[in-house]
Each structure stands twice: as C-alpha cells, then as structure tokens.
Design a protein around this motif. Structure first.
Motif, PDB file in Angstrom:
ATOM      1  N   GLY A  41     -31.631  11.270 -42.733  1.00 58.01           N
ATOM      2  CA  GLY A  41     -30.482  11.424 -43.608  1.00 58.01           C
ATOM      3  C   GLY A  41     -29.255  12.040 -42.961  1.00 58.01           C
ATOM      4  N   LYS A  42     -29.304  12.279 -41.653  1.00 57.72           N
ATOM      5  CA  LYS A  42     -28.150  12.858 -40.962  1.00 57.72           C
ATOM      6  C   LYS A  42     -27.193  11.759 -40.523  1.00 57.72           C
ATOM      7  N   GLU A  43     -25.891  12.079 -40.552  1.00 56.93           N
ATOM      8  CA  GLU A  43     -24.888  11.107 -40.119  1.00 56.93           C
ATOM      9  C   GLU A  43     -25.023  10.827 -38.628  1.00 56.93           C
ATOM     10  N   THR A  44     -24.821   9.574 -38.258  1.00 53.61           N
ATOM     11  CA  THR A  44     -24.882   9.157 -36.861  1.00 53.61           C
ATOM     12  C   THR A  44     -23.522   9.367 -36.223  1.00 53.61           C
ATOM     13  N   VAL A  45     -23.477  10.151 -35.141  1.00 44.33           N
ATOM     14  CA  VAL A  45     -22.215  10.504 -34.499  1.00 44.33           C
ATOM     15  C   VAL A  45     -22.282  10.168 -33.011  1.00 44.33           C
ATOM     16  N   VAL A  46     -21.259   9.490 -32.512  1.00 45.33           N
ATOM     17  CA  VAL A  46     -21.107   9.253 -31.080  1.00 45.33           C
ATOM     18  C   VAL A  46     -20.227  10.379 -30.544  1.00 45.33           C
ATOM     19  N   SER A  47     -20.801  11.223 -29.694  1.00 45.33           N
ATOM     20  CA  SER A  47     -20.121  12.443 -29.267  1.00 45.33           C
ATOM     21  C   SER A  47     -19.672  12.388 -27.813  1.00 45.33           C
ATOM     22  N   ASN A  48     -18.735  13.270 -27.497  1.00 44.30           N
ATOM     23  CA  ASN A  48     -18.258  13.482 -26.123  1.00 44.30           C
ATOM     24  C   ASN A  48     -17.679  12.238 -25.492  1.00 44.30           C
ATOM     25  N   THR A  49     -16.993  11.428 -26.305  1.00 42.65           N
ATOM     26  CA  THR A  49     -16.299  10.266 -25.746  1.00 42.65           C
ATOM     27  C   THR A  49     -14.924  10.698 -25.257  1.00 42.65           C
ATOM     28  N   ASP A  50     -14.275   9.828 -24.526  1.00 43.21           N
ATOM     29  CA  ASP A  50     -12.873  10.039 -24.161  1.00 43.21           C
ATOM     30  C   ASP A  50     -11.988   9.120 -24.993  1.00 43.21           C
ATOM     31  N   TYR A  51     -12.484   8.715 -26.153  1.00 45.15           N
ATOM     32  CA  TYR A  51     -11.732   7.787 -26.990  1.00 45.15           C
ATOM     33  C   TYR A  51     -10.444   8.440 -27.457  1.00 45.15           C
ATOM     34  N   TRP A  52      -9.387   7.648 -27.549  1.00 49.95           N
ATOM     35  CA  TRP A  52      -8.060   8.205 -27.800  1.00 49.95           C
ATOM     36  C   TRP A  52      -7.968   8.917 -29.154  1.00 49.95           C
ATOM     37  N   MET A  53      -8.720   8.464 -30.150  1.00 46.82           N
ATOM     38  CA  MET A  53      -8.615   9.057 -31.481  1.00 46.82           C
ATOM     39  C   MET A  53      -9.200  10.462 -31.525  1.00 46.82           C
ATOM     40  N   GLY A  54     -10.301  10.651 -30.818  1.00 48.81           N
ATOM     41  CA  GLY A  54     -10.997  11.925 -30.821  1.00 48.81           C
ATOM     42  C   GLY A  54     -12.321  11.774 -30.105  1.00 48.81           C
ATOM     43  N   SER A  55     -12.927  12.891 -29.737  1.00 46.47           N
ATOM     44  CA  SER A  55     -14.128  12.813 -28.899  1.00 46.47           C
ATOM     45  C   SER A  55     -15.392  12.500 -29.684  1.00 46.47           C
ATOM     46  N   ASP A  56     -15.404  12.778 -30.984  1.00 50.78           N
ATOM     47  CA  ASP A  56     -16.603  12.577 -31.795  1.00 50.78           C
ATOM     48  C   ASP A  56     -16.297  11.591 -32.920  1.00 50.78           C
ATOM     49  N   ILE A  57     -17.007  10.478 -32.923  1.00 47.16           N
ATOM     50  CA  ILE A  57     -16.769   9.408 -33.887  1.00 47.16           C
ATOM     51  C   ILE A  57     -18.023   9.230 -34.745  1.00 47.16           C
ATOM     52  N   THR A  58     -17.874   9.381 -36.060  1.00 44.58           N
ATOM     53  CA  THR A  58     -18.982   9.150 -36.974  1.00 44.58           C
ATOM     54  C   THR A  58     -19.097   7.651 -37.253  1.00 44.58           C
ATOM     55  N   VAL A  59     -20.278   7.102 -37.023  1.00 46.72           N
ATOM     56  CA  VAL A  59     -20.531   5.684 -37.267  1.00 46.72           C
ATOM     57  C   VAL A  59     -20.591   5.457 -38.776  1.00 46.72           C
ATOM     58  N   ALA A  60     -19.905   4.432 -39.247  1.00 47.09           N
ATOM     59  CA  ALA A  60     -19.844   4.173 -40.682  1.00 47.09           C
ATOM     60  C   ALA A  60     -19.867   2.666 -40.930  1.00 47.09           C
ATOM     61  N   THR A  61     -19.919   2.318 -42.203  1.00 48.87           N
ATOM     62  CA  THR A  61     -19.840   0.922 -42.601  1.00 48.87           C
ATOM     63  C   THR A  61     -18.980   0.820 -43.848  1.00 48.87           C
ATOM     64  N   ALA A  62     -18.381  -0.332 -44.055  1.00 48.11           N
ATOM     65  CA  ALA A  62     -17.471  -0.510 -45.184  1.00 48.11           C
ATOM     66  C   ALA A  62     -18.217  -1.034 -46.400  1.00 48.11           C
ATOM     67  N   THR A  63     -18.034  -0.375 -47.539  1.00 50.52           N
ATOM     68  CA  THR A  63     -18.490  -0.929 -48.803  1.00 50.52           C
ATOM     69  C   THR A  63     -17.398  -1.777 -49.444  1.00 50.52           C
ATOM     70  N   LYS A  64     -16.160  -1.563 -48.990  1.00 50.59           N
ATOM     71  CA  LYS A  64     -15.045  -2.431 -49.362  1.00 50.59           C
ATOM     72  C   LYS A  64     -14.024  -2.373 -48.234  1.00 50.59           C
ATOM     73  N   GLY A  65     -13.517  -3.536 -47.825  1.00 50.65           N
ATOM     74  CA  GLY A  65     -12.530  -3.555 -46.759  1.00 50.65           C
ATOM     75  C   GLY A  65     -11.619  -4.760 -46.892  1.00 50.65           C
ATOM     76  N   ARG A  66     -10.596  -4.619 -47.714  1.00 49.02           N
ATOM     77  CA  ARG A  66      -9.756  -5.773 -48.026  1.00 49.02           C
ATOM     78  C   ARG A  66      -8.288  -5.503 -47.712  1.00 49.02           C
ATOM     79  N   VAL A  67      -7.685  -6.457 -47.043  1.00 47.39           N
ATOM     80  CA  VAL A  67      -6.273  -6.385 -46.674  1.00 47.39           C
ATOM     81  C   VAL A  67      -5.568  -7.637 -47.178  1.00 47.39           C
ATOM     82  N   ARG A  68      -4.431  -7.436 -47.820  1.00 50.99           N
ATOM     83  CA  ARG A  68      -3.567  -8.535 -48.264  1.00 50.99           C
ATOM     84  C   ARG A  68      -2.143  -8.135 -47.902  1.00 50.99           C
ATOM     85  N   ALA A  69      -1.756  -8.387 -46.679  1.00 58.93           N
ATOM     86  CA  ALA A  69      -0.450  -7.898 -46.207  1.00 58.93           C
ATOM     87  C   ALA A  69       0.005  -8.698 -45.002  1.00 58.93           C
TER      88      ALA A  69
END
Length: 209
Positions: A158-186
């Motif tokens: 039940g713990k969140e899955t986290v990718v840690s210690n990256t050099d990714y530009w957004m931040g070093s720790d990224i929580t893996v997630a999935t979309a229950t809704k992901g809609r764009v009209r633009a």
C-alpha cells in the motif's frame, strides 16, 4: 519573449506538480533524462502546478495555479516542443506576466529549458485553474480545456511507488501515478489519456541562475 538577463529578478516556486501523458507505462523520460523515446514514440501531456510559495522579485505568486499542455514529437531532449500555458485568473497583472516569463522559459533558471526546447509557444491565457487534492488523488481542472485526475501507484503493502535520486529537471523524487481522467480539448488537440502514465513531484524551482 526575450528578457535581458540583467533585468530578470530572482524568482522561486515551491509546491507540487502533476503530469499525465500518453505513455502506456511509466514515462521513460524520468529515468533516461529525456534520452529514451516515449512509449508511443512521441509525447503529449497536460501538467498542473500548485504554487504553495512563490515570488518573482517583489511579486507574490503564492496560492496560484498553472496548467500546461505539451506536444513533443520524439525524444524530450531533442526539442521541437509545442506548449501552451493557462494562468490562474486570480493572478494580478504583475503575477500573470511573471508566470508567463517563468513558464515560457524567458525567466531562465529551472524552467529555462523551455526556452531552448519549445520551438512553438502556443501562447498563454488567463483561465480558472483549479488544483485539488482529495486523499491521494490530485485533480486539475482548466474549464473544459483540461480535465484531469491522477492517483499514485501503490505497491503490495500500500505504499506509494517513488523513483528517487534522479537528476530529472522537475525534481529528484517522482511519485509514479496513473490517470483516472486525462482529457484535453485545446489548441485543436483532443486527447484522452485515462489510464495512462502520470507523475507527482514536489517542486523547488528558482531562477534566473
């Protein structure tokens, strides 16, 4: 929008970023730092940013939200992105201008890469940008243009899955997630990314250096 480096004030943004893209499994850009192609060969994504604390010089940005759409034709690191920004309609004129400078890359610093990688900035506009958290779910609503909700991916305990210690530009720790809704009209784009890759990241960005 080009800015004279000598006139760009110090700026900071602290808060949370959520993202949902068209990758069928967790985005390979995070671990490859943009060198590996997206799972579908191209990247289409919406992004939400909640600013808990922020300033651009003397302009307070705290409490505002921003929505983005990104359209990337191949490997993230190769550029040729197209992007658009939606700025919280509660922002003052000064805060609006500051956020456009930051998210177009003109204000340099953490988001300066946008200025290098985005070949076509589709523009920015004021909009009602809502970023909500309910339990572990995060929701971004930008009118009918972006309607998204993501939830973290958890392991067997039940713990969140986290990718840690990256050099990714957004931040070093990224929580893996999935979309229950992901809609764009633009901007002529009609995207539906329900069930696809998503990310959650705590941000601590700054500029211009």
């Amino acid at each position: 929008m080009a800015l004279d480096a000598a006139t760009i004030p110090d700026w900071t943004l602290k808060g949370e970023l959520i993202l949902n893209c068209n990758c069928t499994v967790f985005c390979p850009c995070v671990v490859s730092l943009g060198k590996h192609p997206p799972t579908e060969g191209y990247c289409q994504a919406w992004v939400g940013i909640r600013i808990d604390e922020g300033a651009y010089g003397d302009t307070d940005l705290s409490g505002l939200n921003v929505g983005l759409i990104m359209d990337i034709p191949g490997n993230m690191g190769r550029g040729n992105w197209k992007a658009a920004a939606y700025i919280d309609d509660r922002a003052s004129d000064a805060a609006y201008d500051a956020l456009v400078a930051i998210f177009s890359g003109a204000a340099r610093g953490t988001t300066g890469l946008f200025g290098m990688l985005v070949s076509e900035f589709l523009g920015a506009e004021r909009a009602p940008v809502s970023f909500e958290t309910e339990g572990s779910a995060r929701r971004l609503m930008v009118g009918k243009k972006i309607q998204g909700e993501i939830v973290p991916v958890t392991n067997a305990s039940g713990k969140e899955t986290v990718v840690s210690n990256t050099d990714y530009w957004m931040g070093s720790d990224i929580t893996v997630a999935t979309a229950t809704k992901g809609r764009v009209r633009a901007h002529g784009r009609v995207w539906d990314f329900d069930g696809r890759s998503a990310e959650i990241c705590q941000i601590d960005w700054r500029g211009p250096r």
